[in-house]
Design a protein around this motif. Structure first.
Motif, PDB file in Angstrom:
ATOM      1  N   ARG A  53      30.157  -8.568 -50.029  1.00 26.69           N
ATOM      2  CA  ARG A  53      29.566  -9.340 -48.936  1.00 26.69           C
ATOM      3  C   ARG A  53      29.255 -10.777 -49.342  1.00 26.69           C
ATOM      4  O   ARG A  53      29.352 -11.695 -48.535  1.00 26.69           O
ATOM      5  CB  ARG A  53      28.280  -8.672 -48.462  1.00 26.69           C
ATOM      6  N   LEU A  54      28.865 -10.977 -50.614  1.00 29.25           N
ATOM      7  CA  LEU A  54      28.324 -12.278 -51.020  1.00 29.25           C
ATOM      8  C   LEU A  54      29.167 -12.995 -52.065  1.00 29.25           C
ATOM      9  O   LEU A  54      28.784 -14.089 -52.499  1.00 29.25           O
ATOM     10  CB  LEU A  54      26.900 -12.085 -51.564  1.00 29.25           C
ATOM     11  N   ALA A  55      30.269 -12.412 -52.484  1.00 25.92           N
ATOM     12  CA  ALA A  55      31.078 -13.039 -53.536  1.00 25.92           C
ATOM     13  C   ALA A  55      31.514 -14.442 -53.131  1.00 25.92           C
ATOM     14  O   ALA A  55      31.471 -15.386 -53.951  1.00 25.92           O
ATOM     15  CB  ALA A  55      32.293 -12.167 -53.858  1.00 25.92           C
ATOM     16  N   ALA A  56      31.940 -14.610 -51.887  1.00 26.21           N
ATOM     17  CA  ALA A  56      32.397 -15.933 -51.432  1.00 26.21           C
ATOM     18  C   ALA A  56      31.262 -16.946 -51.446  1.00 26.21           C
ATOM     19  O   ALA A  56      31.465 -18.113 -51.800  1.00 26.21           O
ATOM     20  CB  ALA A  56      33.002 -15.820 -50.034  1.00 26.21           C
ATOM     21  N   ASP A  57      30.069 -16.528 -51.079  1.00 28.31           N
ATOM     22  CA  ASP A  57      28.925 -17.444 -51.077  1.00 28.31           C
ATOM     23  C   ASP A  57      28.562 -17.880 -52.491  1.00 28.31           C
ATOM     24  O   ASP A  57      28.214 -19.050 -52.724  1.00 28.31           O
ATOM     25  CB  ASP A  57      27.717 -16.776 -50.416  1.00 28.31           C
ATOM     26  N   PHE A  58      28.628 -16.958 -53.439  1.00 19.40           N
ATOM     27  CA  PHE A  58      28.351 -17.314 -54.827  1.00 19.40           C
ATOM     28  C   PHE A  58      29.400 -18.307 -55.341  1.00 19.40           C
ATOM     29  O   PHE A  58      29.055 -19.285 -56.035  1.00 19.40           O
ATOM     30  CB  PHE A  58      28.332 -16.068 -55.709  1.00 19.40           C
ATOM     31  N   ALA A  59      30.652 -18.073 -55.011  1.00 19.40           N
ATOM     32  CA  ALA A  59      31.716 -18.972 -55.462  1.00 19.40           C
ATOM     33  C   ALA A  59      31.562 -20.345 -54.836  1.00 19.40           C
ATOM     34  O   ALA A  59      31.769 -21.375 -55.500  1.00 19.40           O
ATOM     35  CB  ALA A  59      33.083 -18.371 -55.123  1.00 19.40           C
ATOM     36  N   ALA A  71      28.019 -18.042 -61.111  1.00 27.09           N
ATOM     37  CA  ALA A  71      28.774 -16.913 -61.666  1.00 27.09           C
ATOM     38  C   ALA A  71      28.061 -15.623 -61.311  1.00 27.09           C
ATOM     39  O   ALA A  71      26.844 -15.505 -61.495  1.00 27.09           O
ATOM     40  CB  ALA A  71      28.889 -17.056 -63.180  1.00 27.09           C
ATOM     41  N   LEU A  72      28.824 -14.660 -60.795  1.00 26.16           N
ATOM     42  CA  LEU A  72      28.277 -13.355 -60.424  1.00 26.16           C
ATOM     43  C   LEU A  72      28.939 -12.295 -61.294  1.00 26.16           C
ATOM     44  O   LEU A  72      30.140 -12.026 -61.158  1.00 26.16           O
ATOM     45  CB  LEU A  72      28.526 -13.071 -58.941  1.00 26.16           C
ATOM     46  N   ASN A  73      28.144 -11.700 -62.191  1.00 25.53           N
ATOM     47  CA  ASN A  73      28.670 -10.704 -63.126  1.00 25.53           C
ATOM     48  C   ASN A  73      28.089  -9.326 -62.807  1.00 25.53           C
ATOM     49  O   ASN A  73      26.913  -9.208 -62.461  1.00 25.53           O
ATOM     50  CB  ASN A  73      28.305 -11.090 -64.568  1.00 25.53           C
ATOM     51  N   VAL A  74      28.912  -8.315 -62.949  1.00 23.10           N
ATOM     52  CA  VAL A  74      28.500  -6.938 -62.682  1.00 23.10           C
ATOM     53  C   VAL A  74      28.699  -6.116 -63.949  1.00 23.10           C
ATOM     54  O   VAL A  74      29.774  -6.157 -64.576  1.00 23.10           O
ATOM     55  CB  VAL A  74      29.308  -6.325 -61.524  1.00 23.10           C
ATOM     56  N   SER A  75      27.656  -5.356 -64.328  1.00 25.94           N
ATOM     57  CA  SER A  75      27.720  -4.496 -65.514  1.00 25.94           C
ATOM     58  C   SER A  75      27.260  -3.101 -65.124  1.00 25.94           C
ATOM     59  O   SER A  75      26.106  -2.901 -64.723  1.00 25.94           O
ATOM     60  CB  SER A  75      26.827  -5.066 -66.627  1.00 25.94           C
ATOM     61  N   PRO A 118      19.840 -22.543 -58.796  1.00 25.12           N
ATOM     62  CA  PRO A 118      20.649 -23.763 -58.651  1.00 25.12           C
ATOM     63  C   PRO A 118      21.925 -23.682 -59.478  1.00 25.12           C
ATOM     64  O   PRO A 118      21.990 -23.010 -60.504  1.00 25.12           O
ATOM     65  CB  PRO A 118      19.714 -24.869 -59.160  1.00 25.12           C
ATOM     66  N   ALA A 119      22.962 -24.393 -59.013  1.00 18.84           N
ATOM     67  CA  ALA A 119      24.227 -24.450 -59.739  1.00 18.84           C
ATOM     68  C   ALA A 119      24.139 -25.520 -60.840  1.00 18.84           C
ATOM     69  O   ALA A 119      23.455 -26.535 -60.678  1.00 18.84           O
ATOM     70  CB  ALA A 119      25.358 -24.766 -58.778  1.00 18.84           C
ATOM     71  N   PRO A 120      24.798 -25.332 -61.965  1.00 14.28           N
ATOM     72  CA  PRO A 120      25.536 -24.103 -62.333  1.00 14.28           C
ATOM     73  C   PRO A 120      24.571 -23.045 -62.840  1.00 14.28           C
ATOM     74  O   PRO A 120      23.643 -23.352 -63.587  1.00 14.28           O
ATOM     75  CB  PRO A 120      26.472 -24.583 -63.428  1.00 14.28           C
ATOM     76  N   GLY A 121      24.753 -21.854 -62.417  1.00  9.70           N
ATOM     77  CA  GLY A 121      23.861 -20.779 -62.829  1.00  9.70           C
ATOM     78  C   GLY A 121      24.604 -19.463 -62.880  1.00  9.70           C
ATOM     79  O   GLY A 121      25.815 -19.386 -62.622  1.00  9.70           O
ATOM     80  N   ARG A 122      23.871 -18.404 -63.196  1.00 11.34           N
ATOM     81  CA  ARG A 122      24.502 -17.096 -63.348  1.00 11.34           C
ATOM     82  C   ARG A 122      23.587 -16.024 -62.778  1.00 11.34           C
ATOM     83  O   ARG A 122      22.365 -16.086 -62.919  1.00 11.34           O
ATOM     84  CB  ARG A 122      24.768 -16.812 -64.833  1.00 11.34           C
ATOM     85  N   VAL A 123      24.186 -15.051 -62.145  1.00  9.06           N
ATOM     86  CA  VAL A 123      23.460 -13.895 -61.614  1.00  9.06           C
ATOM     87  C   VAL A 123      24.153 -12.644 -62.145  1.00  9.06           C
ATOM     88  O   VAL A 123      25.372 -12.486 -61.988  1.00  9.06           O
ATOM     89  CB  VAL A 123      23.436 -13.885 -60.073  1.00  9.06           C
TER      90      VAL A 123
END
Length: 378
Positions: free
Chosen positions: A240-246, A251-255, A286-291
């Motif tokens: 749902r949110l991958a495009a918004d993060f990009a 960066a959106l990482n999944v573990s 804020p960008a650049p950042g990571r989630v």
């Protein structure tokens, strides 16, 4: 009802009466026991002195007369002694009963007066807590209740103010554009219609959030729990949110841990909770950042964590994040479009599914982590 009638029907009068009844029963028992056993014991002792009687004409009659006189004097002395002692005991009992009943009834009267003031809207009312007996526990519980009512009233007033503010902004925008269209000042272009549509959508989302919040606080949320794969929940929320993060440059990482068990959850509601946490991370990082989204076993549950490198949260705000309309920074939240309802709804949903939710942060500027756990399916 007059003050005297109120006192006579009050707790203090009843306690005093109970003390006096106990004293009266004790006095009656003492009088009865003394009246029955005293003369008999005296006569027995007098009879034991018979060997001291002197023989001779008239001595027996003299001794009998003297015995009668002594017995009568003894009875009168015993009666007078009991009367004096009983009067003294009654007086002492009255004084002690008044003091004891006052000690019990006084705090209760103060509690009653404080409850009337709270009922009248004075929620800051408190009572003094002295000692550790049951009345002190009642007073402490009363203070806790008053504090809860004061907090609820404060949140109610804040809720009214926040809802009014959230409604005022889109309504003012709609009203301004519509007046401009009516007066011919604003051209009916696609941009104008898009702005009107966006503001109407903002109103609709706020109303839907308020309706969801109302159902959540009334425990009327529809939740259908069944075994669900955690991977499916994460995948649906991330898609749902991958495009918004990009688009924002985050960066959106999944573990995902290996061999994760299924969880007992409502699939749509679980995705809603995770989406809400990801939206918050997107909004305040804020960008650049990571989630980072991490899913791992946690005993008899599965833990979902959303960790960001965003603005962070001060320790004093952490306990209040899941309260309705609570904002760490009101101006920042409004500018970003948040209403402060999403986390409250998320908490209600997680609880309805048998889990728990919480937030952690080292402090401002150091990011934050929002986590929730759902019970593992058996």
């Amino acid at each position: 009802m007059s003050p005297s009638e109120r006192w006579l029907g009050g707790l203090q009068a009843k306690l005093l009466l109970s003390h006096l009844l106990v004293v009266a029963a004790g006095l009656i028992t003492v009088f009865a026991a003394a009246g029955v056993t005293g003369p008999r014991l005296f006569e027995r002792h007098m009879a034991g002195m018979g060997h001291m009687r002197m023989n001779g004409p008239g001595m027996a009659a003299m001794y009998a007369a003297m015995e009668a006189v002594v017995a009568g004097a003894f009875r009168r002395a015993l009666l007078e002694t009991l009367l004096v002692g009983g009067a003294a005991a009654l007086f002492t009992a009255i004084v002690a009963g008044v003091l004891a009943s006052q000690r019990v009834a006084g705090p209760i009267r103060r509690l009653a007066a404080a409850s009337r003031r709270i009922a009248a809207g004075h929620y800051a009312e408190r009572v003094a807590v002295t000692g550790s007996d049951e009345i002190a526990l009642l007073a402490a519980s009363f203070n806790d209740m008053a504090a809860s009512l004061e907090h609820a009233e404060r949140r109610r007033l804040e809720l009214i103010g926040d809802v009014a503010h959230e409604l005022r902004t889109p309504i003012a925008t709609l009203e301004g554009y519509l007046e401009g269209l009516l007066d011919g000042v604003v051209e009916p272009s696609e941009r104008t219609w898009a702005r009107l549509h966006a503001e109407a959508g903002r109103l609709r989302r706020l109303v839907e959030d308020l309706q969801e919040l109302s159902r959540a606080e009334a425990h009327q949320l529809s939740v259908v729990v069944k075994p669900v794969a955690p991977q499916a929940i994460v995948q649906a929320a991330v898609d749902r949110l991958a495009a918004d993060f990009a688009a924002k440059g985050l960066a959106l990482n999944v573990s995902l841990a290996e061999a994760l068990p299924e969880v007992q959850a409502d699939p749509d509601r679980a995705v809603q909770v995770l989406t809400n946490l990801l939206t918050n991370a997107l909004r305040y990082t804020p960008a650049p950042g990571r989630v980072d989204v991490q899913v791992s076993p946690a005993g008899q549950a599965v833990r979902f964590s959303v960790r960001d490198t965003g603005i962070g949260i001060a320790p004093e705000h952490l306990p209040h994040l899941f309260e309705r309309f609570y904002r760490v920074d009101k101006s920042r939240s409004r500018s970003l479009g948040g209403t402060g309802i999403g986390l409250t709804i998320a908490r209600a949903l997680v609880k309805a599914m048998g889990g728990r939710i919480w937030a952690e942060s080292p402090g401002p500027g150091q990011g934050s982590t929002f986590s929730f756990e759902l019970p593992a399916a058996r």
